[in-house]
Scaffold this active site. Sequence first.
Site, short mmCIF file in Angstrom:
data_model
loop_
_atom_site.label_atom_id
_atom_site.label_comp_id
_atom_site.label_asym_id
_atom_site.label_seq_id
_atom_site.Cartn_x
_atom_site.Cartn_y
_atom_site.Cartn_z
N HIS A 1 0.85 -1.19 0.00
CA HIS A 1 0.00 0.00 0.00
C HIS A 1 0.88 1.24 0.00
O HIS A 1 1.94 1.26 0.64
CB HIS A 1 -0.91 0.01 1.23
CG HIS A 1 -2.05 0.97 1.15
ND1 HIS A 1 -1.91 2.31 1.43
CD2 HIS A 1 -3.35 0.79 0.80
CE1 HIS A 1 -3.08 2.91 1.27
NE2 HIS A 1 -3.97 2.02 0.88
N ASP B 1 -7.83 -4.13 -0.40
CA ASP B 1 -8.39 -4.33 -1.74
C ASP B 1 -8.38 -5.80 -2.13
O ASP B 1 -9.28 -6.27 -2.83
CB ASP B 1 -7.61 -3.51 -2.77
CG ASP B 1 -7.71 -2.02 -2.52
OD1 ASP B 1 -8.83 -1.54 -2.34
OD2 ASP B 1 -6.67 -1.34 -2.48
#
Length: 433
Positions: free
Chosen positions: A311, A368
């Site tokens: 991320h 995600d």
Amino acid sequence: MSKKETKEPAEIRINGKMAKVPVVVGTEGEVGLDIRRLRDELGAIALDPSFSNTGACRSAITYIDGEKGILRYRGIPIEELAEKSTFLEVAYLLIYGKLPDKTGIETFKTLITRHTMVHEDMKNFFANYPLTAHPMAIISSMACSLSSYYPESLVAKGQEDLDLTIARLIAKLPTIAAYSYKKTIGHPMIYPKNNLSYAANFIHMMFSVPAEEYALDPDVERALDILLILHADHEQNCSTSTVRMVGSSQANLFASIAAGICALWGRLHGGANAEVMEMLEAIRKAGGDVKKYIAQVKDGKSGIRLMGFGHRVYKNYDPRANIIKAMCHKLLKKLTVDDDLLKIAMELEDAAIKDSYFIQRKLYPNVDFYSGLIYRAIGIPTNMFTVMFALGRLPGWIAHWKEMREDPELKIGRPRQIYTGPKLTHYTPIEKR
């Protein structure tokens, strides 16, 4: 909001001139330089493409520490909210700055429940979209169109008017989202039910049909509620900054949220979980060999990337992924979905979290990765993934719009630039060009 400044300002020198720049410290010790007068005093501006090192505002809504894997809404750890709270309670917390009491949350929930239906005339809008219309195109247009049905909200005269506009947005966006999905598959639109929870109502509108009763799975309902909580805010990301920028012009809340939805639509922002599904599909088409795919990722020469891992903000691990991982595995086991992509995903996760290459680079599965798997397992199509993101992020957008509009220092957003075009030149008549 903290406006504390250190006793010793920073000093910036350019071409023999010196300016003292106030140093602003946040409640968690974050340090920023207040450079608002830099151009006036030194004739210089700060250049920061993508604004990755620029603080555009002071905010009391969300705190992130990417190195330590910390995410807090109004000071409360995301882990506690996901375990103990509900999405509507979190929405209230973000927008109004505190957890509601019993009366407050019941009033808030009732107000939202009573406004879940959209005007019947809006059905004509849905009817005239082509079947190929992307759901994000529909919900962004519809969010903006809501302003035409509530013109009094364009110039809110008090807190009660604003509260009603906020409730209308939170109530109607799931209805619009579900309608947009039904449109793409040729099914009749399903009306909301006032006796269902926020998450359950959305699932009902998505998957039920008039011909039979729909059996709601409580674990699916809870998983969706948690996912909405995890996506509710994430500080000054692209879409939130867009909402603030548009709102700074005194654009109404409907228009500002529509702009945020459009920003979220971009693949680099809200499309990450859809890219996870595309990656899994590519692995399946190549024969389903996960080990081969991981070897190609590690090789670095093929340009193949591991989507849903790592991320930009979290340099260690994504705290949201830790929360949803257990729920993801629980649902996949319970639903027993016969899906090659989900099987590939589980194999990929197992291989990557044990591989020293990914461990050393701190490339762990992020929110995600798991959200995409959950959405697919419960039947939400890939083109609706970003819509789900928008439903979750809505309270955060509203909270930032509200905070910005209440800031006594509010000015219209207007970034500067460093000009790199031609120097002074003059117009050449066409016959001499």
